[in-house]
Design an enzyme around this catalytic site. Structure first.
Site, short mmCIF file in Angstrom:
data_model
loop_
_atom_site.label_atom_id
_atom_site.label_comp_id
_atom_site.label_asym_id
_atom_site.label_seq_id
_atom_site.Cartn_x
_atom_site.Cartn_y
_atom_site.Cartn_z
N ASP A 534 0.80 -1.23 0.00
CA ASP A 534 0.00 0.00 0.00
C ASP A 534 0.84 1.29 0.00
OD1 ASP A 534 -1.84 -1.97 0.18
OD2 ASP A 534 -2.99 -1.13 1.82
N GLU A 764 -4.47 -6.74 13.48
CA GLU A 764 -3.98 -6.58 12.10
C GLU A 764 -2.49 -6.26 12.09
OE1 GLU A 764 -5.16 -4.00 8.08
OE2 GLU A 764 -5.99 -3.45 10.04
#
Length: 796
Positions: A534, A764
């Site tokens: 990302d 996460e």
């Protein structure tokens, strides 16, 4: 990729020259002749207009199909799923706290909702789909094999625990729900069945032991019954609901609440019940609500005509046997007993595997693809896949799935092959696979509409080759599943060639992720979503001449796997072709030439890059008092290695074992990993160096850092895997690799267990300064690799 538009040439129409008027040679007497009426006198001008419009529309459609052909899927692979998969129930609705279905698009959907009974009239807060806003202190499968059984605890803050256990049996399932809540509280539990196709119909029974009847083309006739434990019967009432309305699948809970009414009998507490006024004798959505006390237990049994009802002791015995077999295999595979792990660490380890397996999902339908500028349905697909997170990402992600299957393969390699085959069946005829599989209405309901369409020129890390590398080097797997591996080989090669061709760089040995925005001004460093990393910094000014280190390394790994497959299942030509690709992509001298910086002592991306950029407020044109944060470049960019961003991306040559074990470059990599000023922390390796200007830097005014400092378990696992490899290889750095391996593993296990005990979840990612869990939770995806990290067979 866009096709070039071909010009449509029409033949020129030349006007004929006028004929010369001839003089008559004789006079002919005129005889009047009756002429036919013009056709337009009996043909409506409206009809003519309609015909012209239809003709034009037809021409447009034909022209559009010629210029913009639809996406076309490859033919599906021969079915490798278990023969009874369409009839076998499982927890294949991972976005739900408790939901079951079979692996068939015709399957009815079973689900459970619940809420605490209010004492005043108000809209209850109902639990149905996993939702972080419910603020549950914990919910997880603590034993589950993904096929035959599961045991789950769902905690309500300061109120107690709801336990859901289930087993399947031939064409049905049985489940046991226990409420162990704080005294004095009352709860309403709603159980429902819904139809997915026209042929499925439900009817109400006459009592709880025969609460629903149904018919389905897949299952035939079936019934669902409820059996309450003796002490539960005394404090339970129930109500039922049946409708033939078409209810959006993401609004089931709203529909139930909207059809709930408050009942206030004299000298009785307020009771919420379902509206039992039914206009339909049969329908496609049916529900029963149980009004329960704080301590309750009941069984749910769905059975076809072919099966007898399961007795309570039978459920208990079958569940106990399956639990025993699961735990026995778990210990045989991971061998954690006797390794001095704490109770919390051992609990976290088993939960990580059980949640991964208990969150495997099944989806059927189309996804949406932006193809030649038009969003088109693409499919239909059948996807069988694990998911990263039940509440936040309950769908298939291509880049995540390779890491998921690294863990699943250890317990059920056949399940791993079934999942890989379903991803290979999502391929189009060119070799592209969607990076995110948002298939069907249930999956779409969890994604904002603007993020649903996928782009068919965008790739994703081919992590399925990462798990295939382990499968093809496992003699037991190869011996047992050679036929499946042979089927997968051509698809994997097609995918590999698609990536090499469509993501090629400026030279033969370089590669570039597509999808970066060259014109955007509001991002500090334009994102590379296709890479999976990302916002990890790449060249500051995207261009066609840049190339990316991680993609080159992924392809090197893929070429090794393909060569192994070609040797076993391909022709001599296949083997020679893959050997050539492997030699080219794994050439270390070539990698050094393209990506190594002697000055910075690291491997880096290359591109048009400025070492002096910042997000700064810039006045909005026409509104000098308003500002927008934009990237400001103080030093002009030039083509160079991106050496001011050292982090996860720069570790790929080591993580994928491309560096020779005796190379001094390996020492440089090990030194950077162990340096606290660069990547080392007491909680794991951070994603980018603290000395980088991008460390913890926002990418836009509204986007906080993501892969710019936080600790991600999947990459830490890859680093540990490579450290184990180099510690076992002859060379001057093996002892250093062994020491770093031991320290890093201990730090990761200790911190994840601390956060698991503190919060009840795997997360996460983790904060590199405090170790605290961040992002979505529970993260049942690659953070579950902590179990492999704890085991000694981490890389076998």
């Amino acid at each position: 990729m866009h096709r070039e538009h071909e010009e449509m040439h029409q033949p020129s129409r030349r006007r004929r020259p006028p004929r010369e008027v001839e003089r008559p040679s004789a006079t002919i007497r005129y005889e009047p002749v009756a002429e036919p009426e013009p056709w337009c006198s009996f043909c409506s001008w409206d009809l003519i207009l309609i015909l012209l419009v239809m003709l034009g529309a037809g021409c447009f459609i034909l022209l559009h199909l010629y210029l913009y052909p639809n996406l076309e899927k490859v033919a599906p692979l021969p079915n490798i799923d278990p023969e009874n998969a369409p009839y076998t129930w499982g927890t294949y609705r991972p976005h739900m706290y408790f939901g079951l279905r079979t692996r068939s698009p015709m399957s009815p959907l079973f689900g459970m909702m619940w809420y605490e009974q209010p004492n005043t009239i108000q809209r209850p807060h109902i639990r149905h789909w996993c939702n972080q806003d419910d603020r549950l202190p914990g919910y997880y499968w603590y034993e589950a094999d993904g096929r035959h059984f599961g045991k789950q605890n769902i905690s309500e803050a300061h109120k107690g625990v709801i336990q859901t256990d289930w087993i399947n049996d031939a064409n049905g399932f049985a489940a046991r729900v226990k409420l162990n809540m704080a005294p004095g509280r009352r709860y309403n539990v709603i159980l429902y069945l819904s139809a997915q196709e026209i042929g499925t119909r439900f009817r109400l029974g006459k009592h709880l032991s025969d609460v629903f009847h149904g018919y389905n083309e897949l299952l035939g006739k079936f019934t669902m019954s409820l059996r309450l434990k003796d002490n539960t019967k005394l404090q339970t009432s129930h109500s039922v609901m049946l409708t033939d309305e078409k209810i959006p699948i993401d609004r089931y809970h709203d529909f139930v609440v909207d059809n709930t009414q408050a009942y206030n009998a004299p000298n009785q507490p307020l009771n919420y019940i379902l509206n039992e006024k039914h206009n339909d004798e049969e329908g496609k959505f049916i529900a029963v609500q149980l009004n329960l006390g704080s301590q309750a237990e009941f069984d749910i049994i769905l059975q076809t005509e072919k099966l007898k009802g399961m007795k309570p002791e039978e459920f208990t015995n079958i569940l106990r046997i399956r639990s025993y077999n699961f735990n026995k295999k778990y210990e045989n595979v991971f061998q954690l007993a006797g390794k001095n792990y704490t109770k919390t660490q051992l609990k976290m380890a088993k939960v990580s595997l059980s949640n991964m397996l208990g969150s495997v999902g099944y989806w059927y339908g189309h996804n949406r693809v932006l193809f030649n500028g038009i969003v088109q349905p693409y499919g239909p697909h059948v996807l069988f896949s694990a998911v990263p997170s039940r509440p936040f990402f309950p769908r298939g992600f291509l880049w995540d799935e390779g890491f998921h299957q690294m863990l699943i393969r250890k317990m059920d390699s056949k399940m791993t092959l079934e999942a890989i085959a379903s991803w290979m069946n999502a391929m189009d005829t060119s070799g592209w696979i969607p990076r995110e599989m948002i298939v069907g209405s249930e999956a779409e309901a969890k994604v904002p509409a603007e993020f649903i369409p996928q782009k068919n020129d965008v790739a994703n890390p081919p992590t399925l080759f990462y798990v295939m590398d382990k499968l093809v080097n496992d003699e037991k797997t190869v011996g047992r599943y050679a036929g499946i591996l042979k089927l997968l080989y051509p698809r994997l090669e097609k995918w590999f060639h698609w990536i090499r061709i469509t993501q090629s760089g400026p030279t033969r040995t370089t590669y570039r992720w597509r999808g970066r925005n060259e014109t955007i001004k509001t991002e500090l460093n334009p994102k590379t979503l296709s890479s999976g990393l990302d916002d990890f910094p790449r060249a500051s000014h995207p261009s066609d001449l840049e190339y990316h280190l991680d993609l080159r390394c992924w392809l090197a790994l893929a070429s090794r796997v393909l060569n192994r497959l070609a040797k076993s299942y391909g022709t001599d030509a296949d083997y020679q072709r893959t050997a050539k690709a492997m030699e080219e992509l794994n050439n270390f001298d070539s990698l050094v030439k393209d990506h190594w910086s002697e000055e910075a002592q690291g491997f880096f991306d290359y591109g048009k890059h400025s070492f002096d950029v910042a997000l700064s407020p810039v006045p909005t044109p026409g509104s000098p008092r308003q500002f927008e944060y934009q990237r400001v470049t103080s030093r002009a960019p030039s083509y160079t290695l991106v050496s001011d961003a050292f982090g996860y991306n720069n570790l790929f040559p080591m993580m994928l074992k491309l560096i020779p074990s005796k190379s001094p470059i390996l020492k440089s990599m090990l030194d950077k990993i162990r340096d606290p000023k660069i990547l080392w922390t007491n909680y794991g390796l951070r994603s980018i160096s603290r000395s980088s200007p991008y460390y913890m830097a926002r990418n836009t005014e509204h986007d906080p850092p993501y892969w710019r400092g936080y600790i991600w378990i999947n990459v830490n696992y890859m680093v540990l895997s490579s450290l184990r490899h180099y510690a076992d290889q002859p060379g001057p750095y093996r002892e250093n690799a062994e020491n770093i391996f031991s320290e890093l593993r201990a730090n990761l296990v200790k911190n994840l267990a601390t956060q698991f005990q503190k919060t009840g979840f795997l997360w996460e990612n983790y904060d590199d300064r405090t170790g605290e869990g961040r992002g979505c939770h529970p993260f049942t995806g690659w953070s579950s690799l902590i179990l492999l990290i704890m085991s000694d067979n981490l890389d076998t």
